[in-house]
Design a protein around this motif. Structure first.
Motif, mmCIF file in Angstrom:
data_model
loop_
_atom_site.group_PDB
_atom_site.id
_atom_site.type_symbol
_atom_site.label_atom_id
_atom_site.label_comp_id
_atom_site.label_asym_id
_atom_site.label_seq_id
_atom_site.Cartn_x
_atom_site.Cartn_y
_atom_site.Cartn_z
ATOM 1 N N LYS A 98 49.069 42.450 40.123
ATOM 2 C CA LYS A 98 49.668 41.280 40.757
ATOM 3 C C LYS A 98 49.174 40.072 39.980
ATOM 4 N N TRP A 99 50.050 39.484 39.167
ATOM 5 C CA TRP A 99 49.641 38.467 38.215
ATOM 6 C C TRP A 99 49.030 37.219 38.851
ATOM 7 N N PRO A 100 49.528 36.720 39.969
ATOM 8 C CA PRO A 100 48.868 35.553 40.585
ATOM 9 C C PRO A 100 47.401 35.828 40.924
ATOM 10 N N LEU A 101 47.143 37.010 41.480
ATOM 11 C CA LEU A 101 45.766 37.381 41.837
ATOM 12 C C LEU A 101 44.927 37.600 40.578
ATOM 13 N N TYR A 102 45.500 38.254 39.580
ATOM 14 C CA TYR A 102 44.802 38.500 38.311
ATOM 15 C C TYR A 102 44.378 37.179 37.675
ATOM 16 N N THR A 103 45.285 36.201 37.666
ATOM 17 C CA THR A 103 44.998 34.898 37.060
ATOM 18 C C THR A 103 43.917 34.154 37.831
ATOM 19 N N ALA A 104 44.039 34.117 39.157
ATOM 20 C CA ALA A 104 43.065 33.403 39.985
ATOM 21 C C ALA A 104 41.669 34.016 39.853
ATOM 22 N N VAL A 105 41.606 35.344 39.907
ATOM 23 C CA VAL A 105 40.316 36.033 39.765
ATOM 24 C C VAL A 105 39.762 35.821 38.362
ATOM 25 N N GLY A 106 40.619 35.928 37.355
ATOM 26 C CA GLY A 106 40.182 35.784 35.967
ATOM 27 C C GLY A 106 39.617 34.408 35.669
ATOM 28 N N LEU A 107 40.316 33.364 36.078
ATOM 29 C CA LEU A 107 39.848 32.005 35.800
ATOM 30 C C LEU A 107 38.596 31.673 36.603
ATOM 31 N N THR A 108 38.533 32.170 37.841
ATOM 32 C CA THR A 108 37.309 31.986 38.635
ATOM 33 C C THR A 108 36.144 32.714 37.978
ATOM 34 N N ALA A 109 36.403 33.924 37.504
ATOM 35 C CA ALA A 109 35.368 34.704 36.811
ATOM 36 C C ALA A 109 34.889 33.981 35.562
ATOM 37 N N PHE A 110 35.819 33.359 34.834
ATOM 38 C CA PHE A 110 35.440 32.610 33.633
ATOM 39 C C PHE A 110 34.505 31.451 33.971
ATOM 40 N N ILE A 111 34.857 30.664 34.969
ATOM 41 C CA ILE A 111 34.034 29.513 35.349
ATOM 42 C C ILE A 111 32.646 29.963 35.799
ATOM 43 N N VAL A 112 32.594 31.004 36.631
ATOM 44 C CA VAL A 112 31.314 31.497 37.145
ATOM 45 C C VAL A 112 30.442 32.045 36.017
ATOM 46 N N THR A 113 31.018 32.918 35.181
ATOM 47 C CA THR A 113 30.218 33.583 34.144
ATOM 48 C C THR A 113 29.749 32.616 33.055
ATOM 49 N N VAL A 114 30.630 31.731 32.603
ATOM 50 C CA VAL A 114 30.226 30.825 31.519
ATOM 51 C C VAL A 114 29.221 29.790 32.007
ATOM 52 N N SER A 115 29.347 29.347 33.270
ATOM 53 C CA SER A 115 28.384 28.378 33.805
ATOM 54 C C SER A 115 27.066 29.035 34.193
ATOM 55 N N ASP A 116 27.068 30.349 34.302
ATOM 56 C CA ASP A 116 25.838 31.109 34.523
ATOM 57 C C ASP A 116 25.135 31.360 33.193
ATOM 58 N N ALA A 117 25.874 31.890 32.222
ATOM 59 C CA ALA A 117 25.262 32.378 30.989
ATOM 60 C C ALA A 117 24.866 31.287 30.005
ATOM 61 N N LEU A 118 25.776 30.360 29.727
ATOM 62 C CA LEU A 118 25.520 29.381 28.668
ATOM 63 C C LEU A 118 24.321 28.479 28.979
ATOM 64 N N PRO A 119 24.217 27.885 30.183
ATOM 65 C CA PRO A 119 23.018 27.091 30.489
ATOM 66 C C PRO A 119 21.738 27.922 30.464
ATOM 67 N N SER A 120 21.822 29.187 30.888
ATOM 68 C CA SER A 120 20.648 30.069 30.867
ATOM 69 C C SER A 120 20.184 30.321 29.436
#
Length: 296
Positions: A202-224
């Motif tokens: 389901k592309w709407p869900l895939y996109t929402a989860v994917g972009l949320t995952a990107f924001i969470v993971t990059v803001s977790d990893a890069l500052p660390s």
């Protein structure tokens, strides 16, 4: 309408991710107390960071409503962003699988902590064939590829549990909690990738989860990763976890950008334009090089 909503979501996500990276980097460098594993209680910026992530997720799930009817989206796994991000992620997973076990031995882990270190290591290795084989998906049986696609899902779950049962971490430390959320988001996005192979996405869900995952993971990893040189107790485990989460964040945004580029005339035109400019510049430099050598 669908493409506009997708582009808006993609653009806003990158901006929100930049804000989140800057805010968390500032928090770690100026407000984080390693002795207790928490930010200073007098600071409200930690709450602001959590609110930013929550608002980002809500915004992305709302905008995904406008992407209904996007079943005809083209998907490929042989484009350059996917190729490079898959290669980088495979290297990160290989390094993770080795060093997380070394860290478990150095830290003297036992019980659930040791079990999930071993599980995360095992499924990091099992995830690598998926990212490599999928680049040649045309010559690989779909059943085999689909089977391997669940390895990153289990890896994300193991990563979340590894952080939860980390005996060297402080209870309810915000950095550890964010690691757990990153693991869960990696698992959810990877599950979406599996559903793509099964043609049940389901592309709407895939996109929402994917972009949320990107924001969470990059803001977790890069500052660390930025904070590691200033840390007094950085371990192999903390470094490799942050490095692997960062590799996943690059892979996620590469996949989402590739899907937009494959299905948007504007993106294709822009890519063609830059390719043409690059070829002209390369041609110009070649002509200049040949001309200058002729005159030497």
């Amino acid at each position: 309408k669908i493409k506009t909503a997708y582009l808006v979501s993609l653009s806003v996500s990158i901006v929100l991710a930049l804000f989140a990276i800057i805010l968390r980097s500032f928090l770690l460098l100026s407000q984080y107390d390693e002795a207790i594993g928490h930010f200073l209680y007098s600071s409200y910026l930690d709450d602001a960071f959590a609110i930013l992530l929550l608002v980002s997720a809500v915004f992305l799930f709302i905008t995904s409503i406008f992407m209904r009817g996007s079943e005809g989206i083209r998907v490929e796994f042989s484009d350059l962003p996917t190729l490079f991000s898959s290669a980088f992620l495979s290297i990160a997973l290989f390094v993770f699988g080795i060093f997380i076990l070394i860290d478990a031995g150095i830290m003297g882990k036992s019980g659930f902590s040791l079990f999930f270190s071993a599980a995360a290591s095992l499924f990091s290795f099992l995830s690598i064939p998926y990212y490599i084989l999928r680049l040649a998906s045309a010559s690989i049986k779909k059943d085999i590829l689909t089977l391997f696609s669940f390895a990153p899902v289990i890896f994300g779950c193991a990563l979340a549990f590894l952080s939860y049962f980390d005996s060297s971490a402080y209870m309810n430390s915000p950095t550890i909690v964010l690691n757990q959320i990153s693991g869960i988001m990696i698992a959810l996005f990877s599950l979406g990738e599996s559903r793509v192979l099964l043609s049940r996405i389901k592309w709407p869900l895939y996109t929402a989860v994917g972009l949320t995952a990107f924001i969470v993971t990059v803001s977790d990893a890069l500052p660390s990763l930025v904070f590691i040189p200033f840390s007094e107790n950085a371990s192999y485990g903390k470094i490799i976890i942050s490095f692997t989460i960062f590799a996943f964040s690059l892979y996620i945004i590469a996949r989402l950008f590739s899907i937009y580029a494959l299905n948007s005339r504007d993106a294709k035109s822009l890519i063609s334009f830059f390719k043409e400019v690059f070829k002209k510049k390369l041609s110009g430099h070649t002509i200049f090089f040949v001309f200058s050598h002729k005159n030497m």
